[in-house]
Design an enzyme around this catalytic site. Structure first.
Site, PDB file in Angstrom:
ATOM      1  N   SER A  48       1.798  -9.772  -0.906  1.00 28.33           N
ATOM      2  CA  SER A  48       1.407  -8.357  -0.813  1.00 28.33           C
ATOM      3  C   SER A  48       1.772  -7.716   0.515  1.00 28.33           C
ATOM      4  O   SER A  48       1.961  -6.500   0.592  1.00 28.33           O
ATOM      5  CB  SER A  48      -0.097  -8.217  -1.073  1.00 28.33           C
ATOM      6  OG  SER A  48      -0.838  -9.089  -0.244  1.00 28.33           O
TER       7      SER A  48
ATOM      8  N   LYS B  37       0.812  -1.225   0.000  1.00 25.62           N
ATOM      9  CA  LYS B  37       0.000   0.000   0.000  1.00 25.62           C
ATOM     10  C   LYS B  37       0.846   1.276   0.000  1.00 25.62           C
ATOM     11  O   LYS B  37       0.428   2.295  -0.541  1.00 25.62           O
ATOM     12  CB  LYS B  37      -0.968  -0.005   1.173  1.00 25.62           C
ATOM     13  CG  LYS B  37      -2.117  -0.974   0.951  1.00 25.62           C
ATOM     14  CD  LYS B  37      -3.267  -0.733   1.892  1.00 25.62           C
ATOM     15  CE  LYS B  37      -4.451  -1.609   1.525  1.00 25.62           C
ATOM     16  NZ  LYS B  37      -4.255  -3.043   1.895  1.00 25.62           N
TER      17      LYS B  37
ATOM     18  N   GLU C 261     -10.347   6.506   3.811  1.00 25.38           N
ATOM     19  CA  GLU C 261     -11.091   5.554   4.635  1.00 25.38           C
ATOM     20  C   GLU C 261     -10.156   4.395   4.948  1.00 25.38           C
ATOM     21  O   GLU C 261      -9.168   4.193   4.255  1.00 25.38           O
ATOM     22  CB  GLU C 261     -12.302   5.024   3.870  1.00 25.38           C
ATOM     23  CG  GLU C 261     -12.009   3.874   2.894  1.00 25.38           C
ATOM     24  CD  GLU C 261     -11.128   4.244   1.714  1.00 25.38           C
ATOM     25  OE1 GLU C 261     -11.095   5.434   1.351  1.00 25.38           O
ATOM     26  OE2 GLU C 261     -10.452   3.343   1.158  1.00 25.38           O
TER      27      GLU C 261
HETATM   28  C1  LIG Z   1      -5.099  -4.124   1.564  1.00 23.26           C
HETATM   29  C2  LIG Z   1      -4.355  -5.355   1.320  1.00 23.26           C
HETATM   30  C3  LIG Z   1      -4.697  -6.253   0.272  1.00 23.26           C
HETATM   31  C4  LIG Z   1      -5.890  -6.076  -0.608  1.00 23.26           C
HETATM   32  O1  LIG Z   1      -5.927  -4.954  -1.404  1.00 23.26           O
HETATM   33  P1  LIG Z   1      -5.713  -4.945  -2.967  1.00 23.26           P
HETATM   34  O2  LIG Z   1      -6.110  -3.564  -3.336  1.00 23.26           O
HETATM   35  O3  LIG Z   1      -6.595  -5.981  -3.578  1.00 23.26           O
HETATM   36  O4  LIG Z   1      -4.299  -5.225  -3.221  1.00 23.26           O
HETATM   37  C5  LIG Z   1      -3.897  -7.361   0.062  1.00 23.26           C
HETATM   38  N1  LIG Z   1      -2.829  -7.618   0.846  1.00 23.26           N
HETATM   39  C6  LIG Z   1      -2.481  -6.797   1.858  1.00 23.26           C
HETATM   40  C7  LIG Z   1      -1.294  -7.153   2.673  1.00 23.26           C
HETATM   41  C8  LIG Z   1      -3.212  -5.646   2.124  1.00 23.26           C
HETATM   42  O5  LIG Z   1      -2.860  -4.841   3.146  1.00 23.26           O
END
Ligand SMILES: *Cc1c(COP(=O)(O)O)cnc(C)c1O
Length: 403
Positions: free
Chosen positions: A385, A97, A119
């Site tokens: 992610s 993010k 948000e």
């Molecule tokens: C917020 C988040 C996601 C999901 O969001 P996407 O917009 O689909 O990428 C996935 N993995 C983590 C670690 C997150 O914090």
């Protein structure tokens, strides 16, 4: 397949913000005017050398990019295929993010804005936004449902330490959807001074385009790193889908490489029953939420359904318009992984490779393991992610594993 300029799959939205029939701007006129200003500023800045120098410096020296592409040899040996992990978990604040939050905050600053409004559900986007706002000297208002504030105490504390105002939303179910509604309402009254920093590749045009642009560094790096290691393209790329930002960031670099198979992994939650999952592309139907058209989880009367996943970062009832488009033309496949499968993968990656993934990312890993067993000759890139630190307390209570 539709006719496209240059036959390119990796399109940008049309002037009205549509990818095929998805996306757009279903908004009040005054918001449309403001979003036109943001669109114009973004389209200039994204090709501006000073802007890019500044952003690249932050990505490198502040966020810690490039994130590594790690060949997971233990996992590969156990399951067959060659599995490479793109390590977004190693970024500052622990997930992908920060990539778009730094971009959005820099855009805000260049536009002369004083404040960022956002948000947050589980608090991950709130923390990344508060971090970028602190760095750039911007005020920061984070709207969060009252219930989420109680559940996600450590992230609320972090946002406050970082100098953000966390505003409790007490309408309706007091969670993410109401937080978005509230944040948008507040934003309407502060259009001159504030900018809205959305948490994923969702929302009205131009947000899906902006977030994809800032997240596309994941795919560009991964492609280059993979080529250096394997001297080829991967056979498949895999990422989890909440709103779709980490996934579109990875996928975008490979969309025009026909040989690369693309898999987005949606949360099946407890079951395929409406209300027990957040698999919008798998079970949703066309609808409008938060100012854009997408595949949406809704009941027969067209009311938006509750979305559920054990990974709170995945439980959004809609999904980014570009994914809807990629699904409609058959370029990407969208599959599902249940809560229990994600938990198994969470422990499996931890024990096999010494990497504790976020529960969101665990969905992508679970699918990669399944897929590797069936396709042992492939080379796969999986996006990790985020890291799992935020999920430890919950996992311990939920699984009662070491009691
Ligand atoms: C917020 C988040 C996601 C999901 O969001 P996407 O917009 O689909 O990428 C996935 N993995 C983590 C670690 C997150 O914090």
């Amino acid at each position: 397949m539709e006719t496209m300029v240059n036959n390119k799959i990796n399109i940008t939205p049309d002037p009205n913000g549509f990818f095929g029939e998805y996306g757009g701007q279903f908004l009040d006129e005054n918001l449309k005017n403001e979003f036109k200003k943001i669109t114009d500023a973004f389209l200039v800045l994204k090709d501006d050398k000073n802007f890019n120098d500044e952003l690249n410096d932050l990505l490198k020296n502040y966020a810690g990019r490039p994130s590594s592409l790690y060949y997971a040899k233990n996992l590969s040996k156990k399951y067959g295929a060659k599995i490479y992990l793109k390590r977004e978990d190693l970024n500052h604040t622990g997930a992908h993010k920060i990539n778009h939050c730094l971009g959005e905050a820099l855009l805000a600053k260049k536009m002369g804005k004083k404040k960022i409004i956002a948000e947050t559900g589980a608090g991950q986007h709130g923390v990344a936004t508060a971090t970028a706002a602190a760095l750039m000297g911007l005020e920061c208002d984070i709207y969060m449902g009252e219930i989420d504030i109680q559940k996600e105490r450590p992230n609320v504390d972090k946002m406050r330490i970082l100098g953000a105002n966390v505003i409790s939303v007490t309408d309706g179910k007091k969670t993410l959807k109401e937080a978005v509604d509230s944040a948008f309402r507040a934003y309407l009254n502060e259009l001159d001074d504030a900018i809205y920093a959305i948490g994923s590749a969702v929302g009205p045009h131009p947000f899906p385009m902006i977030v994809e642009h800032f997240q596309s560094i994941i795919g560009r790096e991964a492609k280059k790193q993979f080529f250096e290691m394997e001297n080829s393209l991967p056979d498949s790329v895999i990422a989890c889908i909440g709103g779709g930002s980490n996934s579109i960031g990875l996928f975008s670099a490979f969309l025009d490489d026909e040989s690369v198979k693309i898999f987005g992994v949606e949360p099946l939650g407890k079951s395929s029953t409406l209300g027990e999952n957040a698999a919008s592309l798998t079970y949703g139907t066309n609808g409008i939420i938060h100012g854009f058209k997408c595949k949406l989880l809704q009941d027969k009367n067209g009311n938006t359904a509750d979305a559920y996943s054990i990974a709170s970062g995945l439980d959004y009832p809609g999904v980014g318009p570009k994914h809807c488009y990629l699904q409609s033309i058959g370029r990407a496949s969208y599959v599902t992984i249940s809560d229990n499968e994600a938990i198994d993968a969470f422990f499996e990656l931890s024990k096999t490779e010494g990497i504790i993934p976020a529960l969101e990312s665990s969905h992508a890993i679970a699918y990669a393991i399944k897929y590797a067993k069936q396709n042992p000759n492939e080379k796969i890139i999986v996006n990790v992610s985020g890291r799992g630190d935020k999920d430890i307390d919950f996992i311990m209570q939920y699984t009662k594993k070491f009691n």
